[in-house]
Design an enzyme around this catalytic site. Structure first.
Site, mmCIF file in Angstrom:
data_model
loop_
_atom_site.group_PDB
_atom_site.id
_atom_site.type_symbol
_atom_site.label_atom_id
_atom_site.label_comp_id
_atom_site.label_asym_id
_atom_site.label_seq_id
_atom_site.Cartn_x
_atom_site.Cartn_y
_atom_site.Cartn_z
ATOM 1 C CB SER A 27 -0.895 0.016 1.248
ATOM 2 O OG SER A 27 -1.541 1.270 1.400
ATOM 3 C CE1 TYR A 53 -3.959 -2.239 4.816
ATOM 4 C CE2 TYR A 53 -3.299 0.016 4.344
ATOM 5 C CZ TYR A 53 -3.679 -1.237 3.905
ATOM 6 O OH TYR A 53 -3.767 -1.485 2.556
#
Length: 241
Positions: free
Chosen positions: A124, A137
C-alpha cells in the site's frame, strides 16, 4: 522491400500456462488480479475467506479462459491511532498482512527456486507515507515492503524475483470490513479523491496490470522494488480542495 517490423507481444503474455497462486482472491484487488491473470491464460490457485465470493470469482475466471481451479485466503485493516490502539487489532493486522505472506513465501521457496518463479506482494502507499488513522495497517505495509527487499536479495542468486505493488486508494470492501457504513465509505472515497494528484481513486484493473507486469518476464531484470500505483498520492503533503 523489407518486411514490416513484428508487432510487439502482449504485455504479460509470458504468463500463459504458468501457475499463479493468488491469495485474497475472493474480493477487491485479489479478485481483479485473478480475473486478469485468467484472461492471460494462467492456471490459478485461488484462496480467500469468503467461499461464496471466491466461487463467483472462479466462475468468472473460467469464463475468461481459466483451464482449472483450486481454492481458499486475506488482507485486513483497522482504523486506529496511537491513542486508540488495540493490541488485538495490531496483532491481527500483522498476522494477516505480514506473517501470512512471510510464511507462505517460506513454504514455497523450494518450488520458486526450482521454477525460477516470481513473487509480487500487494502492499500500500501507506507503507511508504504515513496514513491518517491507520497506524497498524501502515506499519504492517512498511514491514511488508522491507520484507520484499530482504527476500529479493536472498533469492536473487537463485533466479527468483520478488517485488511489491503499493496501490493508492482503491474502492474495495476492505474499508467496510474496517467498520465504515455504506454512507461513510462513500464519503471516505470522495474525500480521498482529493488526496491523489490525479484527483481520483484507482481501479483494481489498474493494479492488476502492474502486478501482471511484475509477475511476467517483461520485468525480468527487476527485483526488490516497491512500485507505486497511487495516482500521485505520495506526492501530496496536504489535501487539495
Amino acid at each position: 522491400m523489407s518486411a514490416p517490423p513484428a508487432s510487439p507481444s502482449i504485455l504479460g503474455a509470458s504468463l500463459r500456462g504458468k501457475v499463479a497462486l493468488i491469495t485474497g482472491a475472493s474480493s477487491g484487488i485479489g479478485a481483479g488480479v485473478a480475473r486478469y491473470f485468467a484472461s492471460l491464460g494462467c492456471r490459478l490457485a485461488l484462496t480467500g475467506r469468503n467461499m461464496d465470493n471466491l466461487q463467483a470469482v472462479v466462475e468468472e475466471c473460467i469464463e475468461r479462459g481459466l483451464e482449472r481451479d483450486l481454492v481458499n485466503n486475506a488482507g485486513t485493516a483497522f482504523f486506529d491511532a496511537i491513542e486508540t490502539l488495540s493490541l488485538e487489532n495490531f496483532d491481527t493486522t500483522f498476522a494477516v498482512n505480514v506473517r501470512a505472506p512471510l510464511h507462505l513465501t517460506h513454504l514455497l521457496t523450494p518450488y520458486l527456486i526450482a521454477s525460477k518463479g516470481t513473487v509480487v506482494n500487494n502492499s500500500s502507499v501507506y507503507g511508504i507515507r504515513a496514513p491518517p488513522a491507520a497506524l497498524s495497517y501502515g506499519a504492517s505495509k512498511t514491514a511488508l515492503n522491507h520484507m520484499t527487499r530482504c527476500i529479493a536479495e536472498e533469492l536473487a542468486p537463485h533466479g527468483v524475483r520478488v517485488n511489491a505493488v503499493n496501490p493508492g486508494i482503491i474502492p474495495t470492501k476492505i474499508t467496510a470490513r474496517a467498520g465504515l457504513s455504506d454512507e461513510q465509505d462513500q464519503e471516505w472515497m470522495e474525500f480521498h479523491k482529493k488526496t491523489h494528484a490525479m484527483r481520483r481513486t484507482g481501479t483494481v484493473e489498474e493494479v492488476a496490470k502492474l502486478i501482471a507486469f511484475l509477475a511476467s518476464s517483461d520485468s525480468s531484470f527487476t527485483t526488490g522494488e516497491n512500485f507505486l500505483a497511487d495516482g500521485g498520492n505520495h506526492l501530496l503533503v496536504t489535501t487539495l480542495d
